[in-house]
Design a protein around this motif. Sequence first.
Motif, mmCIF file in Angstrom:
data_model
loop_
_atom_site.group_PDB
_atom_site.id
_atom_site.type_symbol
_atom_site.label_atom_id
_atom_site.label_comp_id
_atom_site.label_asym_id
_atom_site.label_seq_id
_atom_site.Cartn_x
_atom_site.Cartn_y
_atom_site.Cartn_z
ATOM 1 N N LEU A 115 0.819 -1.605 -0.391
ATOM 2 C CA LEU A 115 0.111 -0.232 -0.385
ATOM 3 C C LEU A 115 0.593 1.163 -0.119
ATOM 4 C CD1 LEU A 115 -3.068 -0.938 2.506
ATOM 5 C CD2 LEU A 115 -3.624 -0.946 -0.095
ATOM 6 N N CYS A 116 1.716 1.214 0.767
ATOM 7 C CA CYS A 116 2.704 2.438 0.468
ATOM 8 C C CYS A 116 3.613 2.366 -0.524
ATOM 9 C CB CYS A 116 4.291 2.177 1.486
ATOM 10 S SG CYS A 116 3.061 2.633 3.387
ATOM 11 N N GLY A 117 3.768 1.297 -1.340
ATOM 12 C CA GLY A 117 4.019 1.572 -2.425
ATOM 13 C C GLY A 117 3.046 2.414 -3.462
ATOM 14 N N TYR A 118 1.803 2.238 -3.439
ATOM 15 C CA TYR A 118 0.787 3.005 -4.229
ATOM 16 C C TYR A 118 0.364 4.198 -3.478
ATOM 17 C CZ TYR A 118 -3.570 4.167 -5.600
ATOM 18 O OH TYR A 118 -5.441 4.902 -5.920
ATOM 19 N N PHE A 119 0.442 4.584 -2.363
ATOM 20 C CA PHE A 119 0.852 5.930 -1.874
ATOM 21 C C PHE A 119 1.969 6.466 -2.573
ATOM 22 C CE2 PHE A 119 -1.334 3.829 1.555
ATOM 23 C CZ PHE A 119 -2.505 3.488 1.092
ATOM 24 N N SER A 120 3.227 5.774 -2.788
ATOM 25 C CA SER A 120 3.825 6.748 -2.902
ATOM 26 C C SER A 120 4.314 7.246 -4.505
ATOM 27 C CB SER A 120 5.508 5.737 -2.706
ATOM 28 O OG SER A 120 5.934 6.102 -1.170
ATOM 29 N N THR A 121 3.628 6.595 -5.131
ATOM 30 C CA THR A 121 2.992 7.312 -6.588
ATOM 31 C C THR A 121 2.493 8.945 -6.851
ATOM 32 O OG1 THR A 121 0.792 6.398 -6.658
ATOM 33 C CG2 THR A 121 2.505 5.039 -7.150
ATOM 34 N N GLY A 122 1.823 8.940 -5.326
ATOM 35 C CA GLY A 122 1.721 10.397 -4.970
ATOM 36 C C GLY A 122 -0.157 10.729 -5.875
ATOM 37 N N ASP A 123 -0.511 10.013 -6.765
ATOM 38 C CA ASP A 123 -1.890 10.143 -6.958
ATOM 39 C C ASP A 123 -2.776 8.735 -6.882
ATOM 40 O OD1 ASP A 123 -4.291 10.804 -8.651
ATOM 41 O OD2 ASP A 123 -2.939 10.485 -10.929
ATOM 42 N N CYS A 124 -3.351 9.162 -5.782
ATOM 43 C CA CYS A 124 -4.177 7.911 -5.542
ATOM 44 C C CYS A 124 -5.743 7.645 -6.050
ATOM 45 C CB CYS A 124 -4.750 7.781 -4.294
ATOM 46 S SG CYS A 124 -3.318 7.858 -2.678
ATOM 47 N N ARG A 125 -5.938 7.968 -7.183
ATOM 48 C CA ARG A 125 -7.065 8.183 -7.824
ATOM 49 C C ARG A 125 -6.286 7.703 -9.851
ATOM 50 N NH1 ARG A 125 -6.877 14.764 -9.251
ATOM 51 N NH2 ARG A 125 -4.750 13.728 -9.859
ATOM 52 N N ASN A 126 -5.576 6.558 -9.404
ATOM 53 C CA ASN A 126 -5.678 5.776 -10.830
ATOM 54 C C ASN A 126 -5.789 4.482 -10.355
ATOM 55 O OD1 ASN A 126 -5.164 7.983 -12.484
ATOM 56 N ND2 ASN A 126 -3.185 8.046 -12.009
ATOM 57 N N SER A 127 -6.153 3.602 -11.067
ATOM 58 C CA SER A 127 -6.049 1.856 -10.791
ATOM 59 C C SER A 127 -4.415 1.026 -10.541
ATOM 60 C CB SER A 127 -6.382 1.301 -11.679
ATOM 61 O OG SER A 127 -8.082 1.206 -11.626
ATOM 62 N N GLN A 128 -4.011 0.222 -10.328
ATOM 63 C CA GLN A 128 -2.888 -0.005 -10.065
ATOM 64 C C GLN A 128 -3.089 -1.335 -10.550
ATOM 65 O OE1 GLN A 128 0.041 0.136 -7.270
ATOM 66 N NE2 GLN A 128 0.565 -1.939 -7.009
ATOM 67 N N GLY A 129 -3.587 -1.263 -11.840
ATOM 68 C CA GLY A 129 -3.848 -2.727 -12.906
ATOM 69 C C GLY A 129 -4.783 -3.810 -12.101
ATOM 70 N N SER A 130 -4.846 -4.697 -11.562
ATOM 71 C CA SER A 130 -6.220 -4.872 -10.599
ATOM 72 C C SER A 130 -6.171 -5.541 -8.859
ATOM 73 C CB SER A 130 -6.746 -6.479 -11.491
ATOM 74 O OG SER A 130 -5.880 -7.190 -11.404
ATOM 75 N N SER A 131 -5.174 -4.227 -8.734
ATOM 76 C CA SER A 131 -4.941 -5.064 -7.557
ATOM 77 C C SER A 131 -5.392 -3.511 -6.649
ATOM 78 C CB SER A 131 -3.297 -5.079 -7.521
ATOM 79 O OG SER A 131 -2.756 -6.030 -7.693
ATOM 80 N N ILE A 132 -5.319 -2.498 -7.323
ATOM 81 C CA ILE A 132 -5.863 -1.522 -6.763
ATOM 82 C C ILE A 132 -6.991 -0.636 -7.411
ATOM 83 C CG2 ILE A 132 -5.967 0.974 -5.001
ATOM 84 C CD1 ILE A 132 -2.984 -0.633 -3.903
ATOM 85 N N SER A 133 -8.127 -0.888 -6.838
ATOM 86 C CA SER A 133 -9.426 0.087 -7.575
ATOM 87 C C SER A 133 -9.351 0.995 -6.781
ATOM 88 C CB SER A 133 -10.688 -0.307 -7.953
ATOM 89 O OG SER A 133 -9.823 -1.327 -8.495
ATOM 90 N N PRO A 134 -9.278 2.769 -6.780
ATOM 91 C CA PRO A 134 -9.908 3.785 -6.236
ATOM 92 C C PRO A 134 -11.567 4.000 -6.832
ATOM 93 C CG PRO A 134 -8.291 4.435 -7.396
ATOM 94 C CD PRO A 134 -8.710 2.960 -8.402
ATOM 95 N N MET A 135 -11.923 3.929 -5.433
ATOM 96 C CA MET A 135 -13.646 4.396 -5.879
ATOM 97 C C MET A 135 -14.065 5.198 -5.620
ATOM 98 S SD MET A 135 -14.345 0.939 -5.937
ATOM 99 C CE MET A 135 -16.384 0.802 -5.258
ATOM 100 N N LYS A 136 -14.062 6.159 -4.543
ATOM 101 C CA LYS A 136 -14.675 7.525 -4.156
ATOM 102 C C LYS A 136 -14.031 7.701 -2.572
ATOM 103 C CE LYS A 136 -19.026 6.497 -2.660
ATOM 104 N NZ LYS A 136 -20.517 7.368 -2.250
ATOM 105 N N ALA A 137 -14.657 9.028 -1.730
ATOM 106 C CA ALA A 137 -14.287 9.612 -1.252
ATOM 107 C C ALA A 137 -14.855 9.425 -0.454
ATOM 108 C CB ALA A 137 -14.196 11.697 -1.111
ATOM 109 N N SER A 138 -14.756 9.082 1.496
ATOM 110 C CA SER A 138 -15.420 8.496 2.073
ATOM 111 C C SER A 138 -16.619 9.704 3.050
ATOM 112 C CB SER A 138 -14.859 8.078 3.172
ATOM 113 O OG SER A 138 -14.544 8.881 4.507
ATOM 114 N N PRO A 139 -17.769 9.271 4.093
ATOM 115 C CA PRO A 139 -17.901 10.808 4.548
ATOM 116 C C PRO A 139 -17.151 11.454 5.089
ATOM 117 C CG PRO A 139 -19.924 8.713 4.979
ATOM 118 C CD PRO A 139 -17.942 7.980 4.030
ATOM 119 N N GLN A 140 -15.653 10.418 5.962
ATOM 120 C CA GLN A 140 -14.724 11.135 6.548
ATOM 121 C C GLN A 140 -13.631 12.165 6.379
ATOM 122 O OE1 GLN A 140 -15.590 7.855 6.137
ATOM 123 N NE2 GLN A 140 -17.648 7.732 8.143
#
Length: 124
Positions: A42-67
Amino acid sequence: MHYAPEDGKWQVAEQAVLLSELRERMTAEEYEQNKQALKVFLCGYFSTGDCRNSQGSSISPMKASPQGGKVLKVRWAYPGCGKSGSLRLVVVAYCDQLRVHIAQAFDRREDPTDDDVRDAVNDL
């Protein structure tokens, strides 16, 4: 920016019962190794600086949480689980606070729907 597991705070919701069951099936050492591997992943994903993009089929951004966190659907195949035994995690990342909350865990065969993800996030 490069993130490392020790940079942030990691939490697991009580609803993520499947992770507790997994912990019981592993030795303490195996569980710690797998937990650390997930944090590094997960840190590798966050280090890309753009948590809006998918990482292959491993990580799929959804939307913002209510919090205000970023909701991610994460596929995690822990060692020894085989292709059919991996997990689907609902993760909420609060990037400004360096905090990650695992809201829910599903067996691969129970691939969470958008409603499942919404419910898991709303229960935080």
